[in-house]
Scaffold this motif. Sequence first.
Motif, PDB file in Angstrom:
ATOM      1  N   TRP A 182       0.809  -1.214   0.000  1.00 58.22           N
ATOM      2  CA  TRP A 182       0.000   0.000   0.000  1.00 58.22           C
ATOM      3  C   TRP A 182       0.842   1.264   0.000  1.00 58.22           C
ATOM      4  CZ3 TRP A 182      -4.602  -0.995   3.894  1.00 58.22           C
ATOM      5  CH2 TRP A 182      -5.357  -2.084   3.419  1.00 58.22           C
ATOM      6  N   THR A 183       2.117   1.173   0.393  1.00 60.43           N
ATOM      7  CA  THR A 183       2.958   2.364   0.391  1.00 60.43           C
ATOM      8  C   THR A 183       3.033   2.982  -1.000  1.00 60.43           C
ATOM      9  OG1 THR A 183       4.888   0.912   0.125  1.00 60.43           O
ATOM     10  CG2 THR A 183       4.366   1.657   2.364  1.00 60.43           C
ATOM     11  N   THR A 184       2.992   2.157  -2.033  1.00 61.60           N
ATOM     12  CA  THR A 184       3.013   2.660  -3.407  1.00 61.60           C
ATOM     13  C   THR A 184       1.806   3.555  -3.663  1.00 61.60           C
ATOM     14  OG1 THR A 184       4.146   0.659  -4.156  1.00 61.60           O
ATOM     15  CG2 THR A 184       3.064   1.997  -5.845  1.00 61.60           C
ATOM     16  N   PHE A 185       0.660   3.132  -3.183  1.00 59.70           N
ATOM     17  CA  PHE A 185      -0.568   3.909  -3.339  1.00 59.70           C
ATOM     18  C   PHE A 185      -0.431   5.276  -2.665  1.00 59.70           C
ATOM     19  CE2 PHE A 185      -4.587   5.332  -1.536  1.00 59.70           C
ATOM     20  CZ  PHE A 185      -5.441   5.305  -2.623  1.00 59.70           C
ATOM     21  N   PHE A 186       0.059   5.296  -1.428  1.00 56.61           N
ATOM     22  CA  PHE A 186       0.129   6.557  -0.689  1.00 56.61           C
ATOM     23  C   PHE A 186       1.225   7.475  -1.225  1.00 56.61           C
ATOM     24  CE2 PHE A 186      -2.109   3.800   2.396  1.00 56.61           C
ATOM     25  CZ  PHE A 186      -3.268   4.550   2.478  1.00 56.61           C
TER      26      PHE A 186
END
Length: 329
Positions: free
Chosen positions: A137-141
Amino acid sequence: MQFRPIERPDNSFQQSVTAEAIEAMCRRAFGSNAIPCSAVELGNGMYNNTYRIDLGDDRRVILRVAPEPARQYRIERELMRNEYASTPFLASISRMIPRTLAADFTHEIIDRDYLFQTMLDGVSGPEGIGQYPQSEWTTFFRQMGEISRSIHAVRGDRFGPVAGPGFGTWAEAVTAFFIDLVADLDDAGLDSADVHEVLAAVEKYQAVLNEVTEPRLLHGDLWTVNVMMATDAPEPTITGVFDNDRTSWGDPDSDWPVFMAAKKPGTERDAFWETYGQRPSTAAAARRSLLYLAKHIGAIRLERHRLGNADAVPETYEQMRNVLGQLRA
């Protein structure tokens, strides 16, 4: 036309329009020969009524219908017109936002604003991000931080909602918001005493607020629920941004994505700051952040009341007490 509205109680805030009204809107927007095959109401929004319209020949569009003017809060007045006015200023993400095909604010067909937009490809943010392990999810944020930074880079010449009213100083814009918030809470029958105290703090810290001298574009509602994501991508990929109706000119530190990114430190949301940059760390910035937090809490209180979520309203009073305690200190 096949018509599938969402059935709601009579006292619900959102009220569907009729099939006849939708057919009339389509004729006005696309010509007298435009006969929709179907209209399906979508349930992921909480303010406007949104429909997926099939015009035939594999042509599908989105119809959004605003609430009746009398049902709109002061702090949410004419949001659809605000979005219409903001589109040219969202040029840095124009490839990601829906294109307006037609808009009608005359109230000649129904006593509500409405517009047609192109459909965005992909799946909704909550659905899309759930398809990946939390470790990714870090990619999303990071993408969320990058999008927010590009929006905040746009400069304006006044403060306040993009469609107006405009204010010469940031303190005037913040004051006007809290005055409207108090009036909305009073009209809703909710206790506004704590917001009155916040308004007094806003008056006290006018000089601190007016250290913000350059209006920047704020999205107002950018987060997971208002983005589209690619399907079957190797990593979470944001492809679309919608519901751009709460845009305004102000201090980037007051914007909704900044509030949401800071809400859960020590989680994947920390990746937001890697692309966005760090928040200002001065004492004045910390004081302003408390006023911005009160602004968000007050708006959330009104929204929960509007949605009939009475059990969640008391929590906002406890949150506001905590903010006021810090302001007094």
